[in-house]
Design a protein around this motif. Sequence first.
Motif, short mmCIF file in Angstrom:
data_model
loop_
_atom_site.label_atom_id
_atom_site.label_comp_id
_atom_site.label_asym_id
_atom_site.label_seq_id
_atom_site.Cartn_x
_atom_site.Cartn_y
_atom_site.Cartn_z
N SER A 153 0.84 -1.20 0.00
CA SER A 153 0.00 0.00 0.00
C SER A 153 0.87 1.24 0.00
CB SER A 153 -0.90 0.03 1.23
OG SER A 153 -1.60 1.26 1.34
N VAL A 154 0.35 2.34 -0.54
CA VAL A 154 1.05 3.61 -0.42
C VAL A 154 1.12 4.05 1.04
CG1 VAL A 154 0.41 4.37 -2.74
CG2 VAL A 154 -1.06 4.99 -0.81
N ALA A 155 0.26 3.47 1.89
CA ALA A 155 0.28 3.81 3.32
C ALA A 155 1.62 3.47 3.97
CB ALA A 155 -0.85 3.10 4.05
N ARG B 291 1.46 7.90 9.22
CA ARG B 291 0.50 8.98 9.41
C ARG B 291 -0.43 8.62 10.56
NH1 ARG B 291 -2.89 8.99 5.10
NH2 ARG B 291 -2.12 6.98 4.39
N ALA B 292 -0.86 9.62 11.30
CA ALA B 292 -1.67 9.37 12.50
C ALA B 292 -2.93 8.59 12.21
CB ALA B 292 -2.04 10.71 13.15
N SER B 293 -3.49 8.76 11.02
CA SER B 293 -4.79 8.15 10.71
C SER B 293 -4.72 6.64 10.49
CB SER B 293 -5.39 8.81 9.47
OG SER B 293 -4.53 8.64 8.35
N ASN B 294 -3.53 6.11 10.18
CA ASN B 294 -3.46 4.66 9.91
C ASN B 294 -2.05 4.09 10.10
OD1 ASN B 294 -2.09 5.62 7.69
ND2 ASN B 294 -3.29 4.48 6.18
N TYR B 295 -1.36 4.53 11.16
CA TYR B 295 0.05 4.15 11.28
C TYR B 295 0.27 2.68 11.61
CZ TYR B 295 -0.50 4.92 16.36
OH TYR B 295 -0.91 4.88 17.67
N TYR C 269 -1.55 0.08 10.32
CA TYR C 269 -1.63 -0.52 8.99
C TYR C 269 -0.43 -0.10 8.14
CZ TYR C 269 -3.50 -1.28 4.25
OH TYR C 269 -3.69 -1.65 2.94
N GLY C 270 -0.13 1.20 8.14
CA GLY C 270 0.97 1.71 7.33
C GLY C 270 2.31 1.13 7.71
N SER C 271 2.55 0.97 9.01
CA SER C 271 3.84 0.41 9.43
C SER C 271 3.97 -1.06 9.05
CB SER C 271 4.02 0.59 10.94
OG SER C 271 3.02 -0.09 11.68
N ALA C 272 2.85 -1.79 9.07
CA ALA C 272 2.88 -3.19 8.62
C ALA C 272 3.24 -3.25 7.14
CB ALA C 272 1.53 -3.85 8.87
N LYS C 273 2.66 -2.36 6.35
CA LYS C 273 2.97 -2.33 4.93
C LYS C 273 4.40 -1.86 4.69
CE LYS C 273 -1.04 -3.73 3.42
NZ LYS C 273 -1.18 -5.05 2.79
N ALA C 274 4.88 -0.93 5.50
CA ALA C 274 6.28 -0.50 5.38
C ALA C 274 7.22 -1.67 5.65
CB ALA C 274 6.56 0.65 6.34
N GLY C 275 6.88 -2.48 6.65
CA GLY C 275 7.69 -3.66 6.93
C GLY C 275 7.72 -4.62 5.76
N VAL C 276 6.56 -4.82 5.13
CA VAL C 276 6.49 -5.68 3.95
C VAL C 276 7.31 -5.09 2.81
CG1 VAL C 276 4.93 -6.56 2.15
CG2 VAL C 276 4.28 -6.74 4.55
N ASN C 277 7.20 -3.78 2.61
CA ASN C 277 7.97 -3.14 1.53
C ASN C 277 9.47 -3.37 1.70
OD1 ASN C 277 5.59 -2.12 0.50
ND2 ASN C 277 5.90 -0.05 1.30
N THR C 278 9.97 -3.15 2.91
CA THR C 278 11.40 -3.33 3.15
C THR C 278 11.81 -4.79 3.00
OG1 THR C 278 11.42 -1.43 4.63
CG2 THR C 278 13.26 -2.94 4.81
N PHE C 279 10.97 -5.69 3.49
CA PHE C 279 11.23 -7.12 3.33
C PHE C 279 11.33 -7.48 1.85
CE2 PHE C 279 9.42 -11.29 2.43
CZ PHE C 279 10.28 -12.12 3.12
N VAL D 194 6.28 20.60 9.51
CA VAL D 194 5.09 20.96 8.74
C VAL D 194 4.10 19.80 8.73
CG1 VAL D 194 4.23 21.64 6.47
CG2 VAL D 194 6.41 22.55 7.30
N PHE D 195 4.60 18.61 8.53
CA PHE D 195 3.77 17.42 8.43
C PHE D 195 2.93 17.24 9.70
CE2 PHE D 195 3.11 12.75 8.44
CZ PHE D 195 2.49 12.63 7.22
N HIS D 196 3.50 17.53 10.87
CA HIS D 196 2.81 17.33 12.13
C HIS D 196 1.66 18.31 12.34
CE1 HIS D 196 6.17 14.84 14.27
NE2 HIS D 196 5.62 14.21 13.24
#
Length: 245
Positions: free
Chosen positions: A138-140, A145-149, A151-161, A239-241
């Motif tokens: 996912s692009v997540a 991001r606060a709204s789905n971190y 889910y997003g961190s799980a996908k980031a882990g998959v991306n790096t893997f 800025v992002f925060h």
Amino acid sequence: MNRILIVGATSAIAEAAARRFAERGDTLFLVARSRDKLDPVAQDLSVRGAARATAYAMDADDLAAHGAMLDAAEADLGGIDTAFIAYGTLPDQTACAADPAAAVAAWHTNAVSVIALVTDLANRMQAHGAGLIAVISSVAGDRGRASNYVYGSAKAGVNTFLDGLRHRLHGSGVDVLTIRPGLVDTPMTADLPKGPLFASADKVGGDIVAAIDKRRAVVYTPAFWRVIMTVIKAVPRTVFHRTKL
């Protein structure tokens, strides 16, 4: 004719891709949790032209069941040319933030089980010296991001893997495709307000099949998400925060 394993075959995106595989006469081994939902999908794909569409029920969260499923797929197909991993959940971020067990469960489905399954697949394909593994992320996963971190961190882990696995398998004859969809109008996102950035499952499914055929390494779908996420990643933290993303 390709021999294709699809795990998560009842998802809207997987069905959209599978219809294209079927129409060109590929042989399909379809895996999902619910046999009641899976059987009609297999029947439909057979009517659409699949050389064969075999249904196999498995809960991907059950890591101990992966090996038997892959054995069955290899026996049924006579070998796996392409493995398409298309399952996942969209957890409630508020619930995950409040309950560690919910956060861990979301990670188990969206990251741990995927990593376990893909590791077994990669080893089998490497032994044969050929194959392609395509995984929906996912692009997540591109920025927390606060709204789905969770889910997003799980996908980031998959991306790096997948990045590391692709590096490891370079030159082996086995390719790895990371699929990063943006917002897609599916049952999983039924409760989210829809806007112009939402794409249809059919559009995303078509992009995935094209990326598989071209043996791409990474695909954003629709393609404009690559630009959007490049901008989001470049926004300074201070800025992002201030945003509500």
